[in-house]
Every structure is written in structure tokens, then in C-alpha cells.
Write a protein that holds these residues in place. Structure first.
Motif, PDB file in Angstrom:
ATOM      1  N   HIS A 157       1.588   1.621  -3.688  1.00 50.03           N
ATOM      2  CA  HIS A 157       0.399   1.846  -4.527  1.00 50.03           C
ATOM      3  C   HIS A 157      -0.644   2.587  -3.684  1.00 50.03           C
ATOM      4  O   HIS A 157      -1.523   1.986  -3.082  1.00 50.03           O
ATOM      5  CB  HIS A 157      -0.144   0.510  -5.030  1.00 50.03           C
ATOM      6  N   ARG A 158      -0.534   3.902  -3.674  1.00 51.70           N
ATOM      7  CA  ARG A 158      -1.329   4.714  -2.750  1.00 51.70           C
ATOM      8  C   ARG A 158      -2.730   5.044  -3.268  1.00 51.70           C
ATOM      9  O   ARG A 158      -3.584   5.476  -2.497  1.00 51.70           O
ATOM     10  CB  ARG A 158      -0.573   6.009  -2.422  1.00 51.70           C
ATOM     11  N   THR A 159      -2.964   4.889  -4.552  1.00 50.15           N
ATOM     12  CA  THR A 159      -4.289   5.172  -5.102  1.00 50.15           C
ATOM     13  C   THR A 159      -5.102   3.883  -5.147  1.00 50.15           C
ATOM     14  O   THR A 159      -4.636   2.868  -5.666  1.00 50.15           O
ATOM     15  CB  THR A 159      -4.183   5.768  -6.512  1.00 50.15           C
ATOM     16  N   VAL A 160      -6.309   3.930  -4.591  1.00 49.13           N
ATOM     17  CA  VAL A 160      -7.151   2.742  -4.522  1.00 49.13           C
ATOM     18  C   VAL A 160      -8.471   3.001  -5.253  1.00 49.13           C
ATOM     19  O   VAL A 160      -8.809   4.131  -5.584  1.00 49.13           O
ATOM     20  CB  VAL A 160      -7.445   2.354  -3.052  1.00 49.13           C
TER      21      VAL A 160
ATOM     22  N   HIS B  90      -4.969 -10.377   0.054  1.00 45.27           N
ATOM     23  CA  HIS B  90      -3.782  -9.800  -0.580  1.00 45.27           C
ATOM     24  C   HIS B  90      -3.116 -10.869  -1.427  1.00 45.27           C
ATOM     25  O   HIS B  90      -2.629 -11.872  -0.893  1.00 45.27           O
ATOM     26  CB  HIS B  90      -2.827  -9.282   0.497  1.00 45.27           C
TER      27      HIS B  90
ATOM     28  N   LEU C 181       0.813  -1.216   0.000  1.00 43.34           N
ATOM     29  CA  LEU C 181       0.000   0.000   0.000  1.00 43.34           C
ATOM     30  C   LEU C 181       0.846   1.265   0.000  1.00 43.34           C
ATOM     31  O   LEU C 181       0.407   2.317  -0.474  1.00 43.34           O
ATOM     32  CB  LEU C 181      -0.946  -0.005   1.198  1.00 43.34           C
TER      33      LEU C 181
ATOM     34  N   CYS D  28     -11.524   6.316  -7.988  1.00 42.63           N
ATOM     35  CA  CYS D  28     -10.152   6.380  -7.487  1.00 42.63           C
ATOM     36  C   CYS D  28     -10.072   7.358  -6.320  1.00 42.63           C
ATOM     37  O   CYS D  28     -10.560   8.482  -6.422  1.00 42.63           O
ATOM     38  CB  CYS D  28      -9.202   6.839  -8.597  1.00 42.63           C
TER      39      CYS D  28
ATOM     40  N   ILE E  99     -12.331  -1.798  -0.967  1.00 35.83           N
ATOM     41  CA  ILE E  99     -11.145  -1.023  -1.333  1.00 35.83           C
ATOM     42  C   ILE E  99     -10.232  -1.968  -2.104  1.00 35.83           C
ATOM     43  O   ILE E  99      -9.892  -3.049  -1.610  1.00 35.83           O
ATOM     44  CB  ILE E  99     -10.421  -0.494  -0.077  1.00 35.83           C
ATOM     45  N   ALA E 100      -9.843  -1.582  -3.319  1.00 39.68           N
ATOM     46  CA  ALA E 100      -9.052  -2.488  -4.147  1.00 39.68           C
ATOM     47  C   ALA E 100      -7.893  -1.772  -4.823  1.00 39.68           C
ATOM     48  O   ALA E 100      -7.978  -0.586  -5.146  1.00 39.68           O
ATOM     49  CB  ALA E 100      -9.942  -3.146  -5.203  1.00 39.68           C
ATOM     50  N   VAL E 101      -6.812  -2.522  -5.017  1.00 35.37           N
ATOM     51  CA  VAL E 101      -5.653  -2.061  -5.784  1.00 35.37           C
ATOM     52  C   VAL E 101      -5.222  -3.210  -6.683  1.00 35.37           C
ATOM     53  O   VAL E 101      -5.048  -4.336  -6.214  1.00 35.37           O
ATOM     54  CB  VAL E 101      -4.455  -1.672  -4.882  1.00 35.37           C
TER      55      VAL E 101
ATOM     56  N   TRP F  45      -2.172  -7.863  -6.001  1.00 39.15           N
ATOM     57  CA  TRP F  45      -3.375  -7.053  -5.844  1.00 39.15           C
ATOM     58  C   TRP F  45      -3.881  -7.166  -4.405  1.00 39.15           C
ATOM     59  O   TRP F  45      -3.464  -8.042  -3.653  1.00 39.15           O
ATOM     60  CB  TRP F  45      -4.479  -7.462  -6.829  1.00 39.15           C
TER      61      TRP F  45
ATOM     62  N   SER G 194      -7.705  -6.719  -2.168  1.00 44.07           N
ATOM     63  CA  SER G 194      -9.143  -6.474  -2.106  1.00 44.07           C
ATOM     64  C   SER G 194      -9.553  -6.471  -0.639  1.00 44.07           C
ATOM     65  O   SER G 194      -9.326  -7.456   0.070  1.00 44.07           O
ATOM     66  CB  SER G 194      -9.914  -7.554  -2.873  1.00 44.07           C
TER      67      SER G 194
END
Length: 205
Positions: A29-32, A149, A26, A47, A81-83, A92, A94
Motif C-alpha cells: 500500500h504505497r499511497t498514504v 500498525h 507499506l 494523498c 501518515i496513514a494508510v 491499517w 497510523s
């Protein structure tokens, strides 16, 4: 229940190991994508960047309370909340949870970042300025129910080799493993004082 990635890995990482890997993911990858459900039943994702992830793993977002997401959360507090970082071979995440609105002015001031003004604008009435006192500002706080994760364990080349060899051999490719963390695990560890500070997530820049 386990899937082929969990079953094939044979790994049993501790909660601390799982949370440490999640923190690292996280932080990179700060944008979710925050997904909520409309009264019509439709799922809507947008986003967003967490303003804070608390030591007991609550996710906080500053948002415009006049936006439609406010209606959706009032309709159904279940959110996701997902990346997705699979394109960069980084796995990834979730996160299923329940969301609520927090209008505490001191919390908003704590989390406020001047760049937020670009998303609110200044209406020129001296009230709706896009500053921390703007009445449109509120905080969505998401309490975790479950985290999944997908932790990548192979390099991009290793993943490609695994996929090709598995396709030829009729086996299931396992370039990573799915790690599950429940909200109950997090809260139990928090109550025992076993959680580490999620460094790097307080007041995003």
C-alpha cells in the motif's frame, strides 16, 4: 497503555517482527494520507507516495514548496501518515511524526522520478520545468515519533466469523492486533546496527 486488540492477542512480537510486517504492508500500500495542521487549527490530509523510506525509517516525500502544505508544516511540524486497508481486510497504519523541509539538490536528484513532472508542469520559462532542478521542488522528511500498525491476523472469512460470534456472545471481536513502535525504539536499534534495509522503498516508481 493497551487497547482490547493488544490485550486480547497476547502476542509480544519483537521489533524486527513488527518492522518486517510493517515493511510488507507499506510495500503493498504505497499511497498514504499525509495530514498537517493549518494556522487556523484545521487538519488537512492529502494523498502522497513516499519517494523513500530510509533505513532508519524516515519518510521522504517530494513536493511543491509553493504549495500550502509548506505553510502548514512551518506552522506546526507535527504530522500524521496513514494508510487504511481495512476494506481489503489488510489492516491499517497510523504514523505520528515531525516534518521538516530538505532542499538538498543532490537528494532531490536522487529521489526524482520523471512522472513527477505531471504534478508540477512546465511553465516554459526554462526554469520551472518540472525537472529535478526546478526550484519548486523540495523534500518533506518525516521523523517517526510513534507507529501504530493494526496487523490483521485473520482472513476475511475468519474476520466475519469472529465479528458474528463476538456479537452473539457479547465479546469483543479481535481479528487483528495493534502493534506500537516508538521512534525511540527505532533510533536505539539503528544506533546498534540492528535495523534491516526497508527493501523496496528507495526511489519509488
Amino acid at each position: 497503555m493497551s487497547d482490547q486488540y493488544t490485550a486480547s492477542s497476547g502476542a509480544t512480537p519483537s521489533l524486527d517482527e513488527k518492522l518486517s510486517a510493517l515493511r510488507g504492508f507499506l510495500k503493498k500500500h504505497r499511497t498514504v494520507l499525509l495530514t498537517s495542521r493549518a494556522p487556523s487549527g484545521q487538519l488537512h490530509a492529502r494523498c502522497m507516495a513516499p519517494a523513500e523510506i530510509t533505513p532508519d525509517w524516515k519518510f521522504r516525500f517530494i513536493y511543491d514548496r509553493d504549495s500550502y502544505k509548506d505553510n502548514e508544516i512551518e506552522n506546526d511540524d507535527h504530522v500524521n501518515i496513514a494508510v487504511d486497508a481495512m476494506e481489503s481486510n489488510d489492516g491499517w497504519v497510523s504514523i505520528a511524526g515531525k516534518a521538516g523541509r530538505n532542499e538538498d539538490n543532490e537528494l532531490i536528484k536522487k529521489l526524482y522520478n520523471p512522472t513527477l513532472k505531471a504534478w508540477f508542469g512546465d511553465k516554459g520559462d526554462g526554469v520551472h520545468t518540472g525537472g529535478p532542478e526546478d526550484p519548486r521542488m523540495a523534500v518533506i522528511e518525516v521523523k517517526v515519533d510513534e507507529i501504530r500498525h493494526y496487523h490483521q491476523t485473520r482472513t476475511a472469512i475468519g474476520t466475519a466469523v469472529d465479528v458474528i460470534s463476538s456479537a452473539i456472545g457479547g465479546e469483543t471481536a479481535t481479528p487483528g492486533e495493534v502493534r506500537t513502535i516508538t521512534g525511540q525504539e527505532i533510533q536505539a536499534a539503528w544506533a546498534k546496527g540492528e535495523l534491516k534495509e526497508p527493501e523496496g522503498f528507495q526511489k519509488s516508481s
